[in-house]
Design a protein around this motif. Structure first.
Motif, PDB file in Angstrom:
ATOM      1  N   ALA A 130     -84.517  10.056  53.313  1.00 58.34           N
ATOM      2  CA  ALA A 130     -83.822  11.168  53.965  1.00 58.34           C
ATOM      3  C   ALA A 130     -82.471  11.408  53.293  1.00 58.34           C
ATOM      4  O   ALA A 130     -81.814  10.469  52.835  1.00 58.34           O
ATOM      5  CB  ALA A 130     -83.630  10.871  55.447  1.00 58.34           C
ATOM      6  N   TYR A 131     -82.063  12.683  53.268  1.00 59.12           N
ATOM      7  CA  TYR A 131     -80.812  13.082  52.634  1.00 59.12           C
ATOM      8  C   TYR A 131     -79.960  13.900  53.603  1.00 59.12           C
ATOM      9  O   TYR A 131     -80.443  14.856  54.210  1.00 59.12           O
ATOM     10  CB  TYR A 131     -81.086  13.941  51.394  1.00 59.12           C
ATOM     11  CG  TYR A 131     -81.806  13.222  50.293  1.00 59.12           C
ATOM     12  CD1 TYR A 131     -81.096  12.608  49.262  1.00 59.12           C
ATOM     13  CD2 TYR A 131     -83.197  13.138  50.276  1.00 59.12           C
ATOM     14  CE1 TYR A 131     -81.766  11.938  48.236  1.00 59.12           C
ATOM     15  CE2 TYR A 131     -83.866  12.469  49.262  1.00 59.12           C
ATOM     16  CZ  TYR A 131     -83.143  11.876  48.246  1.00 59.12           C
ATOM     17  OH  TYR A 131     -83.810  11.222  47.235  1.00 59.12           O
ATOM     18  N   ASP A 132     -78.700  13.507  53.744  1.00 62.86           N
ATOM     19  CA  ASP A 132     -77.712  14.317  54.467  1.00 62.86           C
ATOM     20  C   ASP A 132     -76.825  14.971  53.419  1.00 62.86           C
ATOM     21  O   ASP A 132     -76.064  14.292  52.726  1.00 62.86           O
ATOM     22  CB  ASP A 132     -76.877  13.442  55.404  1.00 62.86           C
ATOM     23  CG  ASP A 132     -75.677  14.199  55.975  1.00 62.86           C
ATOM     24  OD1 ASP A 132     -75.770  15.435  56.095  1.00 62.86           O
ATOM     25  OD2 ASP A 132     -74.656  13.546  56.276  1.00 62.86           O
ATOM     26  N   LEU A 133     -76.914  16.280  53.291  1.00 57.21           N
ATOM     27  CA  LEU A 133     -76.199  16.980  52.228  1.00 57.21           C
ATOM     28  C   LEU A 133     -74.727  17.210  52.549  1.00 57.21           C
ATOM     29  O   LEU A 133     -73.962  17.580  51.655  1.00 57.21           O
ATOM     30  CB  LEU A 133     -76.873  18.328  51.939  1.00 57.21           C
ATOM     31  CG  LEU A 133     -78.337  18.279  51.496  1.00 57.21           C
ATOM     32  CD1 LEU A 133     -78.807  19.673  51.097  1.00 57.21           C
ATOM     33  CD2 LEU A 133     -78.541  17.300  50.356  1.00 57.21           C
ATOM     34  N   ARG A 134     -74.331  16.998  53.785  1.00 51.55           N
ATOM     35  CA  ARG A 134     -72.945  17.294  54.165  1.00 51.55           C
ATOM     36  C   ARG A 134     -72.045  16.068  54.135  1.00 51.55           C
ATOM     37  O   ARG A 134     -70.942  16.092  53.598  1.00 51.55           O
ATOM     38  CB  ARG A 134     -72.902  17.928  55.557  1.00 51.55           C
ATOM     39  CG  ARG A 134     -71.468  18.249  56.007  1.00 51.55           C
ATOM     40  CD  ARG A 134     -71.441  18.842  57.396  1.00 51.55           C
ATOM     41  NE  ARG A 134     -70.088  19.007  57.885  1.00 51.55           N
ATOM     42  CZ  ARG A 134     -69.498  20.172  58.090  1.00 51.55           C
ATOM     43  NH1 ARG A 134     -70.139  21.283  57.818  1.00 51.55           N
ATOM     44  NH2 ARG A 134     -68.269  20.233  58.566  1.00 51.55           N
ATOM     45  N   ASN A 179     -74.558  18.299  46.172  1.00 52.03           N
ATOM     46  CA  ASN A 179     -75.925  18.107  46.672  1.00 52.03           C
ATOM     47  C   ASN A 179     -76.804  17.411  45.644  1.00 52.03           C
ATOM     48  O   ASN A 179     -77.498  16.437  45.935  1.00 52.03           O
ATOM     49  CB  ASN A 179     -76.543  19.455  47.051  1.00 52.03           C
ATOM     50  CG  ASN A 179     -75.823  20.132  48.196  1.00 52.03           C
ATOM     51  OD1 ASN A 179     -75.199  19.480  49.030  1.00 52.03           O
ATOM     52  ND2 ASN A 179     -75.902  21.448  48.251  1.00 52.03           N
ATOM     53  N   LEU A 180     -76.783  17.930  44.419  1.00 56.60           N
ATOM     54  CA  LEU A 180     -77.667  17.419  43.371  1.00 56.60           C
ATOM     55  C   LEU A 180     -77.330  15.985  42.972  1.00 56.60           C
ATOM     56  O   LEU A 180     -78.200  15.237  42.519  1.00 56.60           O
ATOM     57  CB  LEU A 180     -77.591  18.329  42.148  1.00 56.60           C
ATOM     58  CG  LEU A 180     -78.187  19.736  42.315  1.00 56.60           C
ATOM     59  CD1 LEU A 180     -77.972  20.555  41.056  1.00 56.60           C
ATOM     60  CD2 LEU A 180     -79.670  19.659  42.641  1.00 56.60           C
ATOM     61  N   LYS A 181     -76.082  15.593  43.157  1.00 55.69           N
ATOM     62  CA  LYS A 181     -75.674  14.229  42.799  1.00 55.69           C
ATOM     63  C   LYS A 181     -76.482  13.181  43.565  1.00 55.69           C
ATOM     64  O   LYS A 181     -76.718  12.082  43.079  1.00 55.69           O
ATOM     65  CB  LYS A 181     -74.175  14.065  43.073  1.00 55.69           C
ATOM     66  CG  LYS A 181     -73.620  12.731  42.610  1.00 55.69           C
ATOM     67  CD  LYS A 181     -72.107  12.784  42.436  1.00 55.69           C
ATOM     68  CE  LYS A 181     -71.388  13.013  43.739  1.00 55.69           C
ATOM     69  NZ  LYS A 181     -69.915  12.977  43.558  1.00 55.69           N
ATOM     70  N   LEU A 182     -76.942  13.545  44.762  1.00 53.12           N
ATOM     71  CA  LEU A 182     -77.695  12.608  45.592  1.00 53.12           C
ATOM     72  C   LEU A 182     -79.041  12.234  44.982  1.00 53.12           C
ATOM     73  O   LEU A 182     -79.644  11.225  45.364  1.00 53.12           O
ATOM     74  CB  LEU A 182     -77.909  13.194  46.999  1.00 53.12           C
ATOM     75  CG  LEU A 182     -76.638  13.487  47.811  1.00 53.12           C
ATOM     76  CD1 LEU A 182     -77.009  14.059  49.172  1.00 53.12           C
ATOM     77  CD2 LEU A 182     -75.785  12.242  47.975  1.00 53.12           C
TER      78      LEU A 182
END
Length: 377
Positions: A130-134, A179-182
């Motif tokens: 899961a990814y939290d973009l904020r 965002n993309l860094k994740l």
């Protein structure tokens, strides 16, 4: 405490204490989970972005890069209903889940019952990653309640003890790159973003243009509204700008806005060259109207992205409430003008200006905006 993005020292102290306690409690669980985690690619991926339209537009490239990295994975996205149209038919999103509002919408309270039902659905799906973009503790708690086996994100607003893999947060980095860094990716200098469109909306807008000057006119869109008062250039200035532009031959100026903006429409001088579209168009029609126009002028709000990423020449009046370079669209330099003046009080990141005068916006004059866009008219 210095890693937190909060303005108030009290919030930094509170969140620091919460993170310290959370780390003590959750550290053993994160350690064990890390030891037994599999290196296989994730089957189900969850991405949460519960912010507003502009934030979601800047997140669209993330979904494309994520699907490129994990082409066989099922990508679930969670967003507020207002943003759903942006992902509804996106080929990189396999399952779209929406909620009426979130904790980032102060004018509409989030209904926890909606989230409880969604949590059950996502737990049944079995979320591997899961990814939290904020970067927000509330988002992170939500992801954990959804049963995510691995969470990636930023701990800039607390909740680091809930994250399996943390990334360094740079508030001045462009939002798309954040965002993309994740997922270990980086955007090009210019980014392509596609928006949904329909044949019926295209025909409706074409007919509207035919009724208001025809296809051979130079169509200029002005959007003078935005959510935060600190990002407002001023209705009177936009009205004066519309008058100034209307003196050009063969132009039509369309003032756009939502239903809630109709109360401010009287400030404009409406005529056959300055046309009132406030509250008239749906979001889809607004995007199509922008596609079929020649230039856009507006505040730092959602429509700037629809215009710029549709290839329309765009001028955005940012003032100095935010570091605009981290938010402006990644498009051709020749197609985009960002107007901002440095002030000793900014970037303040406040929703409402706390100065006696709105200094960062007062420094930007009608003549300056007109001169910036005159070559497009």
């Amino acid at each position: 405490m210095f890693k937190y993005v909060f303005k108030k020292s009290r919030m930094k102290v509170i969140m620091g204490a919460v993170d310290l306690l959370g780390s003590i409690i959750f550290a053993p669980f994160l350690f064990i989970r890390g030891k037994f985690s599999t290196k296989k690619g994730p089957h189900n991926i969850l991405v949460v972005r519960l912010d507003q339209i502009g934030d979601m537009v800047q997140a669209i490239p993330f979904f494309e890069a994520l699907k490129r990295k994990y082409p066989l994975s099922t990508v679930h996205a969670v967003c507020v209903k207002d943003c759903a149209f942006l992902l509804k038919n996106n080929r990189n999103v396999d399952a779209l889940h929406t909620v009426p509002s979130s904790w980032f919408y102060p004018e509409r309270k989030a209904n926890m019952a909606d989230y409880a039902g969604l949590i059950k659905v996502l737990r049944r799906a079995g979320i591997d990653e899961a990814y939290d973009l904020r970067g927000d503790i509330r988002n992170l708690i939500f992801l954990r309640l959804c049963g995510a086996k691995k969470v990636m994100g930023y701990d800039c607003a607390g909740g680091g003890f809930l994250i399996d893999k943390k990334f360094p947060y740079d508030r001045d980095e462009h939002e798309i790159d954040k965002n993309l860094k994740l997922i270990g990716a980086k955007a090009e200098k210019e980014v392509a973003v596609e928006f949904p469109r329909s044949v019926s909306e295209e025909k409706t807008v074409r007919a509207f243009i035919d009724e208001n000057g025809g296809p051979k006119t130079r169509r200029i869109i002005i959007h003078p509204f935005t959510r935060g008062g600190s990002r407002m250039w001023g209705m009177g200035k936009y009205a004066d700008l519309a008058v100034k532009i209307s003196k050009k031959e063969n132009v039509r100026i369309f003032i756009i806005g939502g239903k809630d903006d109709e109360r401010d429409s009287d400030i404009f001088s409406w005529n056959d060259k300055v046309i009132n579209c406030i509250g008239r168009f749906s979001l889809g029609l607004t995007v199509e109207m922008l596609r079929q126009s020649h230039a856009f002028i507006g505040n730092n709000s959602g429509p700037q992205y629809f215009a710029a990423y549709s290839g329309i020449k765009s001028c955005v009046i940012y003032g100095n409430s935010v570091n605009y370079k981290s938010w402006q669209p990644k498009v051709k330099e020749d197609n985009f003008i960002a107007l901002s003046k440095p002030t000793d009080c900014g970037p303040c990141e406040l929703s409402v200006c706390n100065q006696k005068t709105h200094r960062c916006m007062d420094l930007i004059t009608v003549d300056e905006v007109y001169n910036a866009v005159e070559g497009w008219l």
